[in-house]
Enzyme design. Structure first.
Site, PDB file in Angstrom:
ATOM      1  N   PHE A  85      -1.335 -21.190  18.824  1.00 20.74           N
ATOM      2  CA  PHE A  85      -0.046 -21.849  18.618  1.00 20.74           C
ATOM      3  C   PHE A  85       0.563 -22.073  19.995  1.00 20.74           C
ATOM      4  CE2 PHE A  85       4.557 -21.636  17.559  1.00 20.74           C
ATOM      5  CZ  PHE A  85       4.631 -22.487  16.460  1.00 20.74           C
TER       6      PHE A  85
ATOM      7  N   PRO B 197       6.539 -23.078  30.809  1.00 24.37           N
ATOM      8  CA  PRO B 197       7.168 -22.354  31.923  1.00 24.37           C
ATOM      9  C   PRO B 197       8.688 -22.469  31.930  1.00 24.37           C
ATOM     10  CG  PRO B 197       5.230 -23.529  32.690  1.00 24.37           C
ATOM     11  CD  PRO B 197       5.443 -23.953  31.267  1.00 24.37           C
TER      12      PRO B 197
ATOM     13  N   TRP C 209       2.035 -18.731  28.475  1.00 25.48           N
ATOM     14  CA  TRP C 209       2.173 -17.561  27.603  1.00 25.48           C
ATOM     15  C   TRP C 209       1.645 -17.857  26.200  1.00 25.48           C
ATOM     16  CZ3 TRP C 209       6.928 -18.908  30.235  1.00 25.48           C
ATOM     17  CH2 TRP C 209       7.053 -18.253  31.457  1.00 25.48           C
TER      18      TRP C 209
ATOM     19  N   GLN D 196       8.554  10.837  23.609  1.00 21.54           N
ATOM     20  CA  GLN D 196       9.418  11.878  24.155  1.00 21.54           C
ATOM     21  C   GLN D 196       9.149  13.228  23.490  1.00 21.54           C
ATOM     22  OE1 GLN D 196      11.296  11.035  26.654  1.00 21.54           O
ATOM     23  NE2 GLN D 196      12.359  12.961  27.035  1.00 21.54           N
TER      24      GLN D 196
ATOM     25  N   GLU E 268       7.805 -15.083  19.723  1.00 19.98           N
ATOM     26  CA  GLU E 268       8.351 -15.745  18.525  1.00 19.98           C
ATOM     27  C   GLU E 268       9.870 -15.665  18.472  1.00 19.98           C
ATOM     28  OE1 GLU E 268       6.296 -15.299  14.794  1.00 19.98           O
ATOM     29  OE2 GLU E 268       4.447 -14.708  15.816  1.00 19.98           O
TER      30      GLU E 268
ATOM     31  N   SER F 182      14.807 -10.965  21.070  1.00 19.69           N
ATOM     32  CA  SER F 182      15.865 -10.369  20.236  1.00 19.69           C
ATOM     33  C   SER F 182      17.183 -11.112  20.390  1.00 19.69           C
ATOM     34  CB  SER F 182      16.044  -8.891  20.616  1.00 19.69           C
ATOM     35  OG  SER F 182      14.896  -8.140  20.268  1.00 19.69           O
ATOM     36  N   GLU F 183      17.475 -11.563  21.597  1.00 20.71           N
ATOM     37  CA  GLU F 183      18.722 -12.296  21.823  1.00 20.71           C
ATOM     38  C   GLU F 183      18.723 -13.622  21.068  1.00 20.71           C
ATOM     39  OE1 GLU F 183      18.032  -9.260  24.775  1.00 20.71           O
ATOM     40  OE2 GLU F 183      16.778 -10.932  24.108  1.00 20.71           O
TER      41      GLU F 183
END
Length: 391
Positions: A115, A120, A165, A343, A370, A373-374
């Site tokens: 896909f 860039p 990417w 942790q 995809e 988050s923003e």
């Protein structure tokens, strides 16, 4: 949405997938070379019938497959997901000839799909695509009613520009490529094309990324395409992209939930067995409460993923919002759960080959691809203000 619970048959299928992933897929994944397509693994996904299910079942089944595979073998999960992401536009918008040529090969695992949306200068802002699809001035066919052969004939457009990417690049066999056919039109001027990897002028290179699967660049030097290569309609490719992402975003959340569940169960085992301060690690209230928080967030994310997938399958009007919410909550949750698991395990979790070391590397990327988050928060807010009746 109603309260959600799986049918017994679905629960049994998930258990079966976990077993298959551990026994048949993980050994193939371990033999793969990082940064390259693992074709034996993809072929085995085909033999197991999992790739065919990408095109014969709904969003909820896709989520259950991805969650189950991720729990036992993240490489198998990713290989399956990338086949679906690259080929879904062909399944949903392709011509009969396109579907007949590629979907059987994708389903059996003999053709690798990709896909190709990001560039860039246009990652999160997909409407800002710069890859140009320019009319071929020598084209003998100037309308879709007069298609021409490619590459032997005269093409209708020439693709010029870059993609970056791109998962499975540069080793995929074909790419779903999004290019600008109308300058200055924003999202309304983008067209989706099915571009085989052997088209003249198409080259690619690998990127050295924190990823077990290949991620690379694609360079288009006047790559010929015609009306026969269009997926959907000219200048309506952004709908193809967003429709694909609305389906796959909840399943990215399912991938994250599968990783979170694996990290949670590893933590339960470790804290129940580890001697510390005169008892077991789980006897410390701070540890027990932390594990409870991990479980709480994992289950909440799972329910949101299932609800978003069900909404997609039912054709609900708020799918974009629910898909964004599911992807956002689940990927952020998985990051928290895996980090907390590391942790609580201490230094041993950072040893090469440890489950959590592997998950720690895998869990970061889903918060970016995809739609970061923003971007998901932006989608949610836009949908809330634009559609108050489906809040």
């Amino acid at each position: 949405m109603p309260a959600f619970s799986l049918e017994p048959s679905q629960t049994a299928r998930c258990a079966q997938l976990r077993t298959l992933a551990a026994e048949r897929l993980r050994p193939l994944a371990e033999k793969g070379e990082p940064g390259h397509v693992n074709r034996p693994l993809i072929a085995e996904l085909g033999r197991l019938g999992l790739l065919e299910r990408l095109f014969s079942s709904g969003a909820l089944d896709l989520c259950l497959m991805r969650e189950s595979l991720a729990y036992a073998c993240t490489e198998a999960e990713t290989a399956l997901a990338l086949q679906g992401l690259g080929a879904h536009p062909v399944h949903a918008h392709g011509t009969p000839a396109q579907r007949d040529r590629w979907l059987p090969a994708v389903s059996e695992g003999s053709a690798v799909a990709a896909f190709a949306l990001s560039e860039p200068g246009a990652g999160s802002d997909a409407a800002a695509l710069g890859l140009r699809a320019e009319r071929d001035p020598d084209s003998a066919a100037d309308s879709p009613a007069q298609p021409v052969a490619v590459p032997d004939g005269v093409s209708r457009w020439r693709l010029t520009g870059e993609k970056c990417w791109i998962s499975n690049a540069p080793e995929a066999d074909f790419y779903t490529v999004f290019a600008r056919t109308t300058p200055g039109a924003g999202a309304r001027g983008v067209t989706a094309f099915l571009v085989p990897a052997d088209r003249p002028g198409l080259t690619g290179g690998a990127l050295d990324m924190l990823s077990p699967h290949p991620i690379g660049t694609l360079a288009f030097d006047a790559v010929p395409v015609s009306a026969d290569d269009v997926l959907g309609e000219v200048d309506r490719g952004f709908r193809v992209a967003m429709g694909t992402l609305n389906l796959f975003r909840p399943s990215v959340g399912a991938f994250a939930v599968g990783m979170a569940q694996a990290a949670l169960e590893a933590t339960l085992t470790h804290t129940a067995q580890r001697d510390a301060f005169g008892g077991k690690l789980r006897d410390l209230q701070s540890v027990a409460h932390t594990v409870a928080e991990m479980a709480l967030r994992t289950d909440a994310a799972r329910l949101m993923v299932y609800a978003a997938a069900t909404a997609y399958d039912e054709g609900a009007p708020d799918v974009p919002k629910r898909a964004a919410m599911a992807k956002l909550l689940a990927t952020e949750t998985a990051q928290y759960v895996v980090d907390t698991a590391v942790q609580l395990h201490g230094a041993r979790a950072l040893q090469r080959g440890h489950l959590l070391e592997h998950l720690y590397r895998e869990v970061r990327a889903p918060r970016i691809y995809e739609g970061a988050s923003e971007v998901q928060r932006g989608i949610i807010a836009k949908e809330l203000y634009a559609n108050p009746e489906v809040r």
